[in-house]
Design a protein around this motif. Sequence first.
Motif, short mmCIF file in Angstrom:
data_model
loop_
_atom_site.label_atom_id
_atom_site.label_comp_id
_atom_site.label_asym_id
_atom_site.label_seq_id
_atom_site.Cartn_x
_atom_site.Cartn_y
_atom_site.Cartn_z
N GLN A 229 19.37 0.57 -2.50
CA GLN A 229 18.14 -0.06 -2.99
C GLN A 229 16.93 0.46 -2.23
OE1 GLN A 229 16.80 -4.24 -1.96
NE2 GLN A 229 17.36 -4.60 -4.11
N GLU A 230 15.85 0.70 -2.96
CA GLU A 230 14.55 0.96 -2.36
C GLU A 230 13.59 -0.12 -2.84
OE1 GLU A 230 12.92 4.85 -2.44
OE2 GLU A 230 14.64 5.74 -1.39
N MET A 231 12.57 -0.39 -2.01
CA MET A 231 11.70 -1.51 -2.29
C MET A 231 10.25 -1.17 -1.93
SD MET A 231 11.96 -5.28 -0.50
CE MET A 231 13.71 -5.31 -0.90
N VAL A 232 9.34 -1.48 -2.85
CA VAL A 232 7.90 -1.35 -2.60
C VAL A 232 7.26 -2.72 -2.81
CG1 VAL A 232 5.72 -0.40 -3.47
CG2 VAL A 232 7.70 1.10 -3.19
N SER A 233 6.49 -3.16 -1.83
CA SER A 233 5.75 -4.41 -1.96
C SER A 233 4.27 -4.10 -2.19
CB SER A 233 5.92 -5.29 -0.72
OG SER A 233 5.53 -4.59 0.45
N ILE A 234 3.63 -4.91 -3.02
CA ILE A 234 2.19 -4.79 -3.28
C ILE A 234 1.54 -6.00 -2.64
CG2 ILE A 234 0.39 -4.62 -5.03
CD1 ILE A 234 2.44 -3.44 -6.92
N ARG A 235 0.66 -5.78 -1.65
CA ARG A 235 0.14 -6.86 -0.82
C ARG A 235 -1.32 -7.19 -1.08
NH1 ARG A 235 3.46 -5.56 4.81
NH2 ARG A 235 5.44 -5.11 3.76
N GLY B 159 -4.96 5.62 -8.03
CA GLY B 159 -4.32 6.91 -7.81
C GLY B 159 -3.49 6.99 -6.55
N ASN B 160 -3.48 5.92 -5.74
CA ASN B 160 -2.63 5.90 -4.55
C ASN B 160 -1.16 5.90 -4.97
OD1 ASN B 160 -4.78 5.58 -2.59
ND2 ASN B 160 -5.00 3.49 -3.38
N ILE B 161 -0.33 6.61 -4.20
CA ILE B 161 1.09 6.71 -4.53
C ILE B 161 1.91 6.36 -3.29
CG2 ILE B 161 2.95 8.23 -5.29
CD1 ILE B 161 0.78 9.95 -6.66
N ALA B 162 2.77 5.35 -3.43
CA ALA B 162 3.70 5.01 -2.36
C ALA B 162 5.03 5.71 -2.64
CB ALA B 162 3.90 3.49 -2.29
N TRP B 163 5.51 6.47 -1.65
CA TRP B 163 6.77 7.19 -1.78
C TRP B 163 7.26 7.53 -0.38
CZ3 TRP B 163 6.92 13.03 -1.86
CH2 TRP B 163 5.72 13.60 -1.41
N TYR B 164 8.37 8.26 -0.28
CA TYR B 164 8.99 8.43 1.03
C TYR B 164 8.17 9.23 2.02
CZ TYR B 164 10.62 12.99 -0.73
OH TYR B 164 10.69 14.26 -1.26
N ARG B 165 7.21 10.03 1.55
CA ARG B 165 6.35 10.77 2.47
C ARG B 165 5.03 10.07 2.75
NH1 ARG B 165 7.02 17.26 1.26
NH2 ARG B 165 9.21 17.39 1.90
N ARG B 166 4.76 9.01 2.02
CA ARG B 166 3.58 8.19 2.29
C ARG B 166 3.96 6.74 2.03
NH1 ARG B 166 -2.70 8.65 0.09
NH2 ARG B 166 -3.54 7.22 1.66
N ARG B 167 4.49 6.10 3.04
CA ARG B 167 5.10 4.78 2.89
C ARG B 167 4.06 3.68 2.77
NH1 ARG B 167 10.81 4.95 5.98
NH2 ARG B 167 10.82 2.82 5.20
N GLY C 66 -2.82 2.40 -0.06
CA GLY C 66 -3.57 1.27 -0.58
C GLY C 66 -2.93 -0.02 -0.13
N PHE C 67 -2.69 -0.92 -1.09
CA PHE C 67 -2.03 -2.20 -0.79
C PHE C 67 -0.51 -2.09 -0.90
CE2 PHE C 67 -6.18 -4.21 -2.20
CZ PHE C 67 -6.51 -4.67 -0.94
N MET C 68 0.02 -0.91 -1.17
CA MET C 68 1.45 -0.75 -1.41
C MET C 68 2.17 -0.25 -0.16
SD MET C 68 1.27 1.04 -5.20
CE MET C 68 0.54 2.54 -4.50
N VAL C 69 3.39 -0.78 0.04
CA VAL C 69 4.20 -0.39 1.20
C VAL C 69 5.64 -0.15 0.74
CG1 VAL C 69 5.10 -1.07 3.46
CG2 VAL C 69 2.79 -1.75 2.78
N LEU C 70 6.16 1.06 1.04
CA LEU C 70 7.58 1.34 0.83
C LEU C 70 8.33 0.77 2.02
CD1 LEU C 70 9.93 2.78 -0.67
CD2 LEU C 70 9.41 4.81 0.69
N ASP C 71 9.06 -0.33 1.78
CA ASP C 71 9.71 -1.03 2.88
C ASP C 71 11.00 -0.37 3.33
OD1 ASP C 71 7.96 -3.44 3.21
OD2 ASP C 71 8.42 -3.65 1.10
#
Length: 210
Positions: free
Chosen positions: A117-123, A77-85, A88-93
């Motif tokens: 371009q926008e980019m999210v990495s899962i680490r 249920g974790n959400i990576a977006w512009y207000r929560r970069r 969890g293991f996700m990062v909005l770069d």
Amino acid sequence: MIGDFDLLHRDEPFDPFSVVLFKALQAIAFLFFIALVIVSPKAKEGKVDSKAEFLITVDWPDGHSDDLDLFVQDPLGNIAWYRRREAGFMVLDRDNRGGANNFVEVNGRKVLSVARQEMVSIRGIVAGEYTVNVYHFAALTGHPVPATVTVQKLNPTVTIVAKETVELGGGGMERTAVRFTLDAGGGVTGTDRTAKSILQTFYNHRRRGG
């Protein structure tokens, strides 16, 4: 005379054995120092291992004025977006705001960038389903915008999990680009494009008073 400065002690006997022993000790100490430098791992100050397992990108036409946003939700249920970069293991770069922040800093100078371009990495790996949505935050041109979402698995080799193009037709529109499922080892077990609203998650959370 030089003897007046007491730099040479002429009364002390010269002992060649002591000199040889001292030089040998110096050589041993030097060799020990060299061995220590070679064996010891080099410190890499300020370097953080940011190994990523997956890379998710959204691209829209270069130089476009409209602002699109990438939303990624993990199985927890974790959400990576512009207000929560970081979630969890996700990062909005990078949060690319279209024409509003089309500059990047290079060697201390601001340089115009036309890339959109926008980019999210899962680490790290969490088994379950991930949802990748695109949100049309600001529609300045008044025309539909094509957005291409690419999901890449990076390890052990780079492979494309999914590449889908969705069309955003106006401000406030949310589209599901792809949903993909991982097993415990990070293997992709399935993909589909069934619509799922991530924004609705926020609305439901507010209704519950969270």
